[in-house]
Scaffold this motif. Structure first.
Motif, PDB file in Angstrom:
ATOM      1  N   SER A   8       0.979  -1.123   0.060  1.00 42.78           N
ATOM      2  CA  SER A   8      -0.093  -0.129  -0.027  1.00 42.78           C
ATOM      3  C   SER A   8       1.012   1.381   0.202  1.00 42.78           C
ATOM      4  O   SER A   8       0.455   2.226   0.453  1.00 42.78           O
ATOM      5  CB  SER A   8      -0.969   0.057   1.118  1.00 42.78           C
ATOM      6  OG  SER A   8      -0.224  -0.120   2.571  1.00 42.78           O
ATOM      7  N   VAL A  11       2.215   3.605  -5.330  1.00 42.01           N
ATOM      8  CA  VAL A  11       1.459   2.841  -6.339  1.00 42.01           C
ATOM      9  C   VAL A  11       0.162   1.970  -6.071  1.00 42.01           C
ATOM     10  O   VAL A  11      -0.931   2.130  -6.615  1.00 42.01           O
ATOM     11  CB  VAL A  11       2.372   2.152  -7.293  1.00 42.01           C
ATOM     12  CG1 VAL A  11       1.889   1.249  -8.257  1.00 42.01           C
ATOM     13  CG2 VAL A  11       3.439   3.129  -8.125  1.00 42.01           C
ATOM     14  N   TYR A  29      -2.901  -4.838   1.183  1.00 45.00           N
ATOM     15  CA  TYR A  29      -2.088  -5.556   2.357  1.00 45.00           C
ATOM     16  C   TYR A  29      -0.810  -4.571   2.400  1.00 45.00           C
ATOM     17  O   TYR A  29      -0.145  -4.335   1.246  1.00 45.00           O
ATOM     18  CB  TYR A  29      -1.627  -6.844   1.797  1.00 45.00           C
ATOM     19  CG  TYR A  29      -2.811  -7.990   1.931  1.00 45.00           C
ATOM     20  CD1 TYR A  29      -2.760  -8.697   3.228  1.00 45.00           C
ATOM     21  CD2 TYR A  29      -3.780  -8.082   1.140  1.00 45.00           C
ATOM     22  CE1 TYR A  29      -3.896  -9.586   3.446  1.00 45.00           C
ATOM     23  CE2 TYR A  29      -4.811  -8.967   1.439  1.00 45.00           C
ATOM     24  CZ  TYR A  29      -4.960  -9.719   2.536  1.00 45.00           C
ATOM     25  OH  TYR A  29      -5.765 -10.490   2.927  1.00 45.00           O
ATOM     26  N   ASP A  30      -0.104  -4.500   3.494  1.00 42.38           N
ATOM     27  CA  ASP A  30       1.147  -3.940   3.507  1.00 42.38           C
ATOM     28  C   ASP A  30       1.759  -4.573   4.803  1.00 42.38           C
ATOM     29  O   ASP A  30       1.226  -5.078   5.697  1.00 42.38           O
ATOM     30  CB  ASP A  30       1.177  -2.339   3.645  1.00 42.38           C
ATOM     31  CG  ASP A  30       2.629  -1.837   3.390  1.00 42.38           C
ATOM     32  OD1 ASP A  30       3.500  -2.017   3.966  1.00 42.38           O
ATOM     33  OD2 ASP A  30       2.352  -1.423   2.093  1.00 42.38           O
ATOM     34  N   VAL A  32       3.690  -2.839   6.743  1.00 42.15           N
ATOM     35  CA  VAL A  32       3.631  -2.157   7.946  1.00 42.15           C
ATOM     36  C   VAL A  32       2.445  -1.251   7.923  1.00 42.15           C
ATOM     37  O   VAL A  32       1.735  -1.260   6.669  1.00 42.15           O
ATOM     38  CB  VAL A  32       4.932  -1.087   7.878  1.00 42.15           C
ATOM     39  CG1 VAL A  32       6.054  -1.557   8.176  1.00 42.15           C
ATOM     40  CG2 VAL A  32       5.005  -0.365   6.290  1.00 42.15           C
ATOM     41  N   TRP A 212      21.775  16.615  -3.749  1.00 42.83           N
ATOM     42  CA  TRP A 212      20.657  16.827  -4.510  1.00 42.83           C
ATOM     43  C   TRP A 212      20.131  17.783  -3.462  1.00 42.83           C
ATOM     44  O   TRP A 212      19.752  17.503  -2.326  1.00 42.83           O
ATOM     45  CB  TRP A 212      19.720  15.828  -4.910  1.00 42.83           C
ATOM     46  CG  TRP A 212      20.061  14.644  -5.622  1.00 42.83           C
ATOM     47  CD1 TRP A 212      21.579  14.633  -6.138  1.00 42.83           C
ATOM     48  CD2 TRP A 212      19.630  13.577  -5.989  1.00 42.83           C
ATOM     49  NE1 TRP A 212      21.539  13.408  -6.897  1.00 42.83           N
ATOM     50  CE2 TRP A 212      20.321  12.897  -6.949  1.00 42.83           C
ATOM     51  CE3 TRP A 212      18.176  13.021  -5.826  1.00 42.83           C
ATOM     52  CZ2 TRP A 212      20.210  11.466  -7.672  1.00 42.83           C
ATOM     53  CZ3 TRP A 212      17.577  11.968  -6.678  1.00 42.83           C
ATOM     54  CH2 TRP A 212      18.475  11.326  -7.331  1.00 42.83           C
ATOM     55  N   LEU A 297       2.740  -3.656 -10.993  1.00 42.90           N
ATOM     56  CA  LEU A 297       2.673  -2.293 -11.057  1.00 42.90           C
ATOM     57  C   LEU A 297       3.824  -1.559 -10.128  1.00 42.90           C
ATOM     58  O   LEU A 297       4.185  -2.074  -9.100  1.00 42.90           O
ATOM     59  CB  LEU A 297       1.376  -1.735 -10.673  1.00 42.90           C
ATOM     60  CG  LEU A 297       0.070  -1.753 -11.858  1.00 42.90           C
ATOM     61  CD1 LEU A 297      -0.463  -3.134 -11.531  1.00 42.90           C
ATOM     62  CD2 LEU A 297      -0.818  -0.625 -11.234  1.00 42.90           C
ATOM     63  N   GLY A 309      14.343  10.462 -11.987  1.00 41.28           N
ATOM     64  CA  GLY A 309      13.248  10.922 -11.545  1.00 41.28           C
ATOM     65  C   GLY A 309      12.171  10.425 -12.155  1.00 41.28           C
ATOM     66  O   GLY A 309      11.041  11.029 -12.598  1.00 41.28           O
ATOM     67  N   LEU A 312       8.578   6.793 -10.176  1.00 42.96           N
ATOM     68  CA  LEU A 312       7.023   6.886  -9.785  1.00 42.96           C
ATOM     69  C   LEU A 312       6.061   7.250 -10.823  1.00 42.96           C
ATOM     70  O   LEU A 312       4.933   6.819 -10.970  1.00 42.96           O
ATOM     71  CB  LEU A 312       6.964   7.813  -8.413  1.00 42.96           C
ATOM     72  CG  LEU A 312       5.688   8.105  -7.795  1.00 42.96           C
ATOM     73  CD1 LEU A 312       4.855   6.903  -7.659  1.00 42.96           C
ATOM     74  CD2 LEU A 312       5.582   8.893  -6.676  1.00 42.96           C
TER      75      LEU A 312
HETATM   76  C1  LIG Z   1      16.099   8.614  -3.602  1.00 41.39           C
HETATM   77  C2  LIG Z   1      15.068   8.426  -4.451  1.00 41.39           C
HETATM   78  C3  LIG Z   1      14.536   9.532  -5.002  1.00 41.39           C
HETATM   79  C4  LIG Z   1      13.403   9.134  -6.060  1.00 41.39           C
HETATM   80  N1  LIG Z   1      12.702  10.394  -6.806  1.00 41.39           N
HETATM   81  C5  LIG Z   1      11.980  10.125  -7.591  1.00 41.39           C
HETATM   82  C6  LIG Z   1      11.374  11.216  -8.361  1.00 41.39           C
HETATM   83  O1  LIG Z   1      11.719  12.476  -7.955  1.00 41.39           O
HETATM   84  N2  LIG Z   1      10.431  10.998  -9.146  1.00 41.39           N
HETATM   85  C7  LIG Z   1       9.801   9.678  -9.428  1.00 41.39           C
HETATM   86  O2  LIG Z   1       9.057   9.457 -10.327  1.00 41.39           O
HETATM   87  N3  LIG Z   1      10.302   8.638  -8.714  1.00 41.39           N
HETATM   88  C8  LIG Z   1      11.286   8.889  -7.813  1.00 41.39           C
HETATM   89  N4  LIG Z   1      11.827   7.868  -7.197  1.00 41.39           N
HETATM   90  C9  LIG Z   1      11.212   6.349  -7.291  1.00 41.39           C
HETATM   91  C10 LIG Z   1      10.096   6.180  -6.494  1.00 41.39           C
HETATM   92  O3  LIG Z   1      10.135   6.553  -5.511  1.00 41.39           O
HETATM   93  C11 LIG Z   1       9.303   4.944  -6.619  1.00 41.39           C
HETATM   94  O4  LIG Z   1       9.374   4.560  -7.957  1.00 41.39           O
HETATM   95  C12 LIG Z   1       8.105   4.706  -6.006  1.00 41.39           C
HETATM   96  O5  LIG Z   1       8.005   5.012  -4.594  1.00 41.39           O
HETATM   97  C13 LIG Z   1       7.529   3.348  -6.346  1.00 41.39           C
HETATM   98  O6  LIG Z   1       6.234   3.184  -5.687  1.00 41.39           O
HETATM   99  P1  LIG Z   1       5.688   2.000  -5.290  1.00 41.39           P
HETATM  100  O7  LIG Z   1       4.452   1.989  -4.571  1.00 41.39           O
HETATM  101  O8  LIG Z   1       5.669   0.844  -6.552  1.00 41.39           O
HETATM  102  O9  LIG Z   1       6.725   1.270  -4.222  1.00 41.39           O
HETATM  103  P2  LIG Z   1       7.373   1.576  -2.909  1.00 41.39           P
HETATM  104  O10 LIG Z   1       7.052   2.948  -2.846  1.00 41.39           O
HETATM  105  O11 LIG Z   1       8.479   0.690  -2.428  1.00 41.39           O
HETATM  106  O12 LIG Z   1       6.044   0.822  -2.055  1.00 41.39           O
HETATM  107  C14 LIG Z   1       5.876  -0.553  -1.822  1.00 41.39           C
HETATM  108  C15 LIG Z   1       5.083  -0.797  -0.744  1.00 41.39           C
HETATM  109  O13 LIG Z   1       5.024  -2.250  -0.526  1.00 41.39           O
HETATM  110  C16 LIG Z   1       5.193  -2.539   0.938  1.00 41.39           C
HETATM  111  N5  LIG Z   1       5.721  -4.027   0.771  1.00 41.39           N
HETATM  112  C17 LIG Z   1       7.016  -4.397   0.551  1.00 41.39           C
HETATM  113  N6  LIG Z   1       7.166  -5.813   0.522  1.00 41.39           N
HETATM  114  C18 LIG Z   1       6.023  -6.129   1.283  1.00 41.39           C
HETATM  115  C19 LIG Z   1       5.288  -7.456   1.345  1.00 41.39           C
HETATM  116  N7  LIG Z   1       5.910  -8.480   1.103  1.00 41.39           N
HETATM  117  N8  LIG Z   1       4.045  -7.619   1.632  1.00 41.39           N
HETATM  118  C20 LIG Z   1       3.297  -6.571   1.809  1.00 41.39           C
HETATM  119  N9  LIG Z   1       3.812  -5.237   1.598  1.00 41.39           N
HETATM  120  C21 LIG Z   1       4.886  -5.131   1.206  1.00 41.39           C
HETATM  121  C22 LIG Z   1       5.976  -1.595   1.435  1.00 41.39           C
HETATM  122  O14 LIG Z   1       5.997  -1.492   2.868  1.00 41.39           O
HETATM  123  C23 LIG Z   1       5.576  -0.494   0.802  1.00 41.39           C
HETATM  124  O15 LIG Z   1       4.523   0.275   1.410  1.00 41.39           O
HETATM  125  C24 LIG Z   1      12.834   7.902  -6.212  1.00 41.39           C
HETATM  126  C25 LIG Z   1      13.609   6.770  -5.552  1.00 41.39           C
HETATM  127  C26 LIG Z   1      14.377   6.963  -4.544  1.00 41.39           C
HETATM  128  C27 LIG Z   1      15.188   5.941  -3.847  1.00 41.39           C
END
Ligand SMILES: Cc1cc2nc3c(=O)[nH]c(=O)nc-3n(C[C@H](O)[C@H](O)[C@H](O)COP(=O)(O)OP(=O)(O)OC[C@H]3O[C@@H](n4cnc5c(N)ncnc54)[C@H](O)[C@@H]3O)c2cc1C
Length: 408
Positions: A8, A11, A29-30, A32, A212, A297, A309, A312
């Motif tokens: 959660s 994305v 589900y998450d 945390v 940065w 996703l 960047g 996300l």
């Molecule tokens: C330093 C840094 C800077 C960034 N800057 C940018 C930017 O400026 N622009 C941009 O577009 N992107 C940026 N990004 C990329 C962006 O942060 C990620 O692409 C985005 O957070 C991905 O979202 P997500 O929901 O797919 O994954 P995440 O944000 O990683 O979320 C995953 C979720 O899944 C949960 N999870 C993990 N494992 C499990 C499990 N086994 N069971 C249940 N839950 C679980 C986690 O707790 C978390 O809540 C940056 C990344 C970093 C590291």
């Protein structure tokens, strides 16, 4: 239909909200309790640590288009600030190079002037907007070993996705790039730190050190420091392994001062009230983003290094595409068609974003300060003058319509 969403984060939360708009309920589900924390905040600032990825994010027009479709654009815009220029400097703040992101977006086909400037927003704020948008319908569960039944499973569990590894195997484990860093959040106004640039990168290519600095709002900024875990020892200089980067703001600021960063950047780290560690991983390109009734996703499908960047942004496009596909195909028997089309559309786009991110990382970490910086200047000149396209505006409804038409 009912979806199970693993993860959660940004994305996963946005997917739940998007699916609800086409009548599909979800269970999130998450590992945390992020949902609970966001709901408890009652709309105020959410005190949630985002582990490896605190600080702020930049969202460009393709992502803003999806948020507009979902009716979340105004709220996101109100909590963020536009960033017309992206700037690069040598580590000491000299040799400024500026990309005019507004002009470049217009040249790349963004027709809505309101979406041309990328926006910066605190990650925690964006997450609370996504979660609270769906609050009423959320059934939050956590990794406690219980089982759940749904029509399909969305893996939105980030770059280390257990869902991905379960369906495609352990060989799809994300790889550590060697880059580690820390991200600080700072009350710039309170500390009298005046940020002239909204988005600035300070780079020492030879030593592979980078800082940065972001202006997120008039009150808040974010600062990030990054370097390789094991820098190649420089002859005549003491070898200093960075596997033990200091975690406190004072020691991080002292280290940045020793690198020669501009004073205000060092001050940003010194005055940071929240420090999040960031270990940078990359994910090998996957040939498909789905298998059977499981679809990936966001970072679980295409986790990438953060240098361009795009992570996300690409994940939000995924949500936009899934939403449009489910607008067309509402029957549970159509799920295989939806996922096939989703992979067909999203795999090339995800690969392209990962490639551009890797190329940007290479430009930051290789070459000499002089030649590397000059090459960057030439590249940015080409983008600013529309001699090369910086990106393609991705319009999810148009992409999905074209893909569906091609199947007829
Ligand atoms: C330093 C840094 C800077 C960034 N800057 C940018 C930017 O400026 N622009 C941009 O577009 N992107 C940026 N990004 C990329 C962006 O942060 C990620 O692409 C985005 O957070 C991905 O979202 P997500 O929901 O797919 O994954 P995440 O944000 O990683 O979320 C995953 C979720 O899944 C949960 N999870 C993990 N494992 C499990 C499990 N086994 N069971 C249940 N839950 C679980 C986690 O707790 C978390 O809540 C940056 C990344 C970093 C590291």
């Amino acid at each position: 239909m009912h979806a199970i969403i693993a993860g959660s984060g940004l994305v996963g939360a946005l997917t739940a909200f998007a699916l609800k708009q086409v009548g599909i309920e979800s269970t999130l589900y998450d590992q945390v309790d992020l949902v609970n924390a966001a709901m408890k905040s009652g709309g105020g600032p959410v005190v949630v640590e985002f582990g490896e990825s605190g600080g702020c994010v930049l969202l460009a027009c393709s992502a803003l288009r999806v948020l507009r479709t979902l009716g979340l654009l105004d709220e996101v815009m109100a909590a963020s600030s536009p960033s017309q220029y992206t700037t690069w400097f040598k580590i000491n703040g000299t040799s400024r190079i500026a990309l005019d992101a507004v002009k470049v977006s217009a040249d790349c086909g963004e027709t809505d002037p309101a979406l041309r400037a990328p926006v910066q927003i605190m990650r925690s704020k964006l997450h609370s907007i996504f979660i609270q948008a769906y609050c009423d319908g959320v059934i939050a569960q956590f990794a406690d070993g219980t089982t759940a039944v749904g029509d399909f499973l969305v893996g939105a569990d980030g770059i280390h996705s257990a869902t991905r590894r379960a369906i495609f195997g352990e060989s799809t484990k994300a790889e550590f790039t060697g880059v580690i860093g820390h991200i600080g959040v700072v009350k710039t106004k309170e500390h009298g730190i005046d940020l002239k640039e909204t988005l600035a990168f300070y780079i020492d290519r030879e030593k592979k050190q980078m800082a940065w600095a972001f202006k997120v709002t008039e009150e808040l900024g974010a600062v990030q420091v990054m370097t390789f875990n094991d820098p190649i020892p420089v002859e005549g200089e003491e070898y200093r392994p960075y596997s033990d980067l200091p975690k406190e703001s004072t020691r991080l600021a002292d280290m940045m001062a020793s690198w020669g960063v501009p004073k205000h950047v060092e001050e940003m780290m010194r005055k940071s009230f929240r420090i999040s560690p960031a270990a940078i991983y990359d994910l090998k390109d996957l040939p498909t983003f789905h298998k059977g009734r499981v679809v990936l996703l966001g970072d679980s499908a295409h986790g990438m290094v953060p240098n361009a960047g795009l992570g996300l942004l690409t994940g939000i496009e995924d949500v936009g595409v899934l939403l449009e596909l489910f607008r067309h195909y509402q029957d549970e028997k159509d799920i295989p068609t939806v996922f096939n089309l989703y992979s067909k559309l999203r795999v090339p786009r995800g690969h392209n974003a990962s490639l551009r991110s890797r190329e940007m990382a290479k430009q930051y970490y290789t070459g000499s300060s002089g030649i590397g910086h000059f090459k960057l200047r030439v590249g940015i000149f080409l983008f600013n003058h529309n001699l090369m396209k910086y990106h393609n505006v991705y319009d999810c409804p148009a992409e999905v319509n074209a893909a569906i038409t091609a199947t007829l």
